[in-house]
Design a protein around this motif. Sequence first.
Motif, PDB file in Angstrom:
ATOM      1  N   VAL A  16      53.140  55.301  35.582  1.00  0.00           N
ATOM      2  CA  VAL A  16      52.856  55.001  36.985  1.00  0.00           C
ATOM      3  C   VAL A  16      52.857  56.311  37.751  1.00  0.00           C
ATOM      4  N   THR A  17      51.810  56.533  38.556  1.00  0.00           N
ATOM      5  CA  THR A  17      51.734  57.763  39.343  1.00  0.00           C
ATOM      6  C   THR A  17      51.698  57.443  40.830  1.00  0.00           C
ATOM      7  N   PHE A  18      52.349  58.277  41.606  1.00  0.00           N
ATOM      8  CA  PHE A  18      52.392  58.164  43.062  1.00  0.00           C
ATOM      9  C   PHE A  18      51.922  59.488  43.646  1.00  0.00           C
ATOM     10  N   MET A  19      51.051  59.428  44.636  1.00  0.00           N
ATOM     11  CA  MET A  19      50.606  60.639  45.324  1.00  0.00           C
ATOM     12  C   MET A  19      51.135  60.634  46.747  1.00  0.00           C
ATOM     13  N   GLY A  20      51.899  61.662  47.085  1.00  0.00           N
ATOM     14  CA  GLY A  20      52.403  61.795  48.439  1.00  0.00           C
ATOM     15  C   GLY A  20      51.424  62.572  49.301  1.00  0.00           C
ATOM     16  N   SER A  21      51.925  63.194  50.332  1.00  0.00           N
ATOM     17  CA  SER A  21      51.064  63.969  51.225  1.00  0.00           C
ATOM     18  C   SER A  21      50.453  65.150  50.482  1.00  0.00           C
ATOM     19  N   HIS A  22      49.236  65.528  50.889  1.00  0.00           N
ATOM     20  CA  HIS A  22      48.564  66.670  50.260  1.00  0.00           C
ATOM     21  C   HIS A  22      47.606  67.288  51.266  1.00  0.00           C
ATOM     22  N   ALA A  23      47.317  68.568  51.096  1.00  0.00           N
ATOM     23  CA  ALA A  23      46.446  69.259  52.044  1.00  0.00           C
ATOM     24  C   ALA A  23      45.992  70.599  51.471  1.00  0.00           C
ATOM     25  N   ASN A  26      49.258  54.108  41.000  1.00  0.00           N
ATOM     26  CA  ASN A  26      48.332  53.895  39.891  1.00  0.00           C
ATOM     27  C   ASN A  26      49.147  53.506  38.666  1.00  0.00           C
ATOM     28  N   LEU A  27      48.878  52.318  38.132  1.00  0.00           N
ATOM     29  CA  LEU A  27      49.491  51.890  36.880  1.00  0.00           C
ATOM     30  C   LEU A  27      48.496  52.185  35.766  1.00  0.00           C
ATOM     31  N   ILE A  28      48.931  52.967  34.781  1.00  0.00           N
ATOM     32  CA  ILE A  28      48.017  53.467  33.750  1.00  0.00           C
ATOM     33  C   ILE A  28      48.558  53.122  32.371  1.00  0.00           C
ATOM     34  N   SER A  29      47.725  52.445  31.589  1.00  0.00           N
ATOM     35  CA  SER A  29      48.042  52.226  30.175  1.00  0.00           C
ATOM     36  C   SER A  29      46.719  52.218  29.420  1.00  0.00           C
ATOM     37  N   VAL A  30      46.716  51.767  28.182  1.00  0.00           N
ATOM     38  CA  VAL A  30      45.473  51.804  27.398  1.00  0.00           C
ATOM     39  C   VAL A  30      45.024  50.384  27.060  1.00  0.00           C
ATOM     40  N   ASP A  31      43.703  50.212  27.003  1.00  0.00           N
ATOM     41  CA  ASP A  31      43.161  48.897  26.666  1.00  0.00           C
ATOM     42  C   ASP A  31      43.128  48.721  25.154  1.00  0.00           C
ATOM     43  N   ASP A  32      42.513  47.667  24.705  1.00  0.00           N
ATOM     44  CA  ASP A  32      42.516  47.362  23.269  1.00  0.00           C
ATOM     45  C   ASP A  32      41.694  48.349  22.447  1.00  0.00           C
ATOM     46  N   ASP A  33      40.857  49.142  23.123  1.00  0.00           N
ATOM     47  CA  ASP A  33      40.068  50.168  22.427  1.00  0.00           C
ATOM     48  C   ASP A  33      40.713  51.549  22.534  1.00  0.00           C
ATOM     49  N   GLY A  34      41.895  51.609  23.162  1.00  0.00           N
ATOM     50  CA  GLY A  34      42.584  52.879  23.312  1.00  0.00           C
ATOM     51  C   GLY A  34      42.106  53.719  24.478  1.00  0.00           C
ATOM     52  N   PHE A  35      41.291  53.103  25.369  1.00  0.00           N
ATOM     53  CA  PHE A  35      40.785  53.829  26.534  1.00  0.00           C
ATOM     54  C   PHE A  35      41.724  53.595  27.720  1.00  0.00           C
ATOM     55  N   PRO A  36      41.952  54.611  28.556  1.00  0.00           N
ATOM     56  CA  PRO A  36      42.857  54.413  29.698  1.00  0.00           C
ATOM     57  C   PRO A  36      42.384  53.295  30.634  1.00  0.00           C
ATOM     58  N   CYS A  37      43.323  52.481  31.053  1.00  0.00           N
ATOM     59  CA  CYS A  37      43.079  51.411  32.013  1.00  0.00           C
ATOM     60  C   CYS A  37      43.948  51.699  33.230  1.00  0.00           C
ATOM     61  N   VAL A  38      43.350  51.682  34.420  1.00  0.00           N
ATOM     62  CA  VAL A  38      44.073  52.006  35.649  1.00  0.00           C
ATOM     63  C   VAL A  38      43.950  50.848  36.633  1.00  0.00           C
ATOM     64  N   THR A  39      45.083  50.419  37.173  1.00  0.00           N
ATOM     65  CA  THR A  39      45.094  49.426  38.247  1.00  0.00           C
ATOM     66  C   THR A  39      45.848  50.016  39.434  1.00  0.00           C
ATOM     67  N   HIS A  40      45.248  49.909  40.605  1.00  0.00           N
ATOM     68  CA  HIS A  40      45.841  50.428  41.832  1.00  0.00           C
ATOM     69  C   HIS A  40      46.590  49.290  42.510  1.00  0.00           C
ATOM     70  N   MET A  41      47.857  49.529  42.861  1.00  0.00           N
ATOM     71  CA  MET A  41      48.668  48.438  43.404  1.00  0.00           C
ATOM     72  C   MET A  41      49.898  48.962  44.141  1.00  0.00           C
ATOM     73  N   PRO A  42      50.405  48.190  45.100  1.00  0.00           N
ATOM     74  CA  PRO A  42      51.685  48.538  45.710  1.00  0.00           C
ATOM     75  C   PRO A  42      52.823  48.131  44.788  1.00  0.00           C
ATOM     76  N   LEU A  43      53.871  48.937  44.743  1.00  0.00           N
ATOM     77  CA  LEU A  43      55.029  48.645  43.904  1.00  0.00           C
ATOM     78  C   LEU A  43      56.302  48.764  44.737  1.00  0.00           C
TER      79      LEU A  43
END
Length: 206
Positions: free
Chosen positions: A76-83, A26-43
């Motif tokens: 940027v956040t990465f989630m590994g295994s979880h349970a 998850n790539l996370i930054s803020v838009d022009d209004d200061g609201f979080p913007c998230v794009t999901h992508m391989p890196l």
Amino acid sequence: MYLPTQFRAKDEAHALALMRAHPFANLISVDDDGFPCVTHMPLHLTQENQSHVLLGHCAKANPHWRYLKTRPQALVTFMGSHAYMSPKVYPDLTRVPTWSYLAVHAKVEANLVEEAQAKDRLLKQLIGDHEPIYAAQWRGLAKDYQHKMLNGIVAFELRITELQCKLKLNQHRPESHTAMHAAYTQGTPDEQALAAWMVKLGMVQP
């Protein structure tokens, strides 16, 4: 992120291993209004000039790249295994359920990659992670089609400035480790991966 001392990874190599094993981020930054913007992508994780760098791209129609150009700092956040973890792993009954998980947060400084050949090199590294044989097919495509595809994306380098890695595996409750590991070993692929991490961290014997 909330990161109690007992869950903080002590070895940077653990964070790097998780980012490589679970590259869909998850790539996370803020838009022009200061609201979080998230794009999901391989890196793709690489190293340049003694810094860890994440390589990626988004569609040109996605406004996220404009936010990165204006405000280069991002997360940027990465989630590994979880349970799920059942309280049955404890020898006593006065316990509650919880969730085990592996996660990485990387603060980054973004730099757009706009030159066609540089974008092509960046894409080759991503292709190399997931389908190396496709590189030959890409090179065989018509030049005008390649140009059209490259022109439809915006590529970027994300230089990591700070890493946080959370390995939440009940490290502070050693009385649960043997039963927890036994349960996870017999469970889902995610649970089995967590059991392997318990061994890697020295919580139980292999």
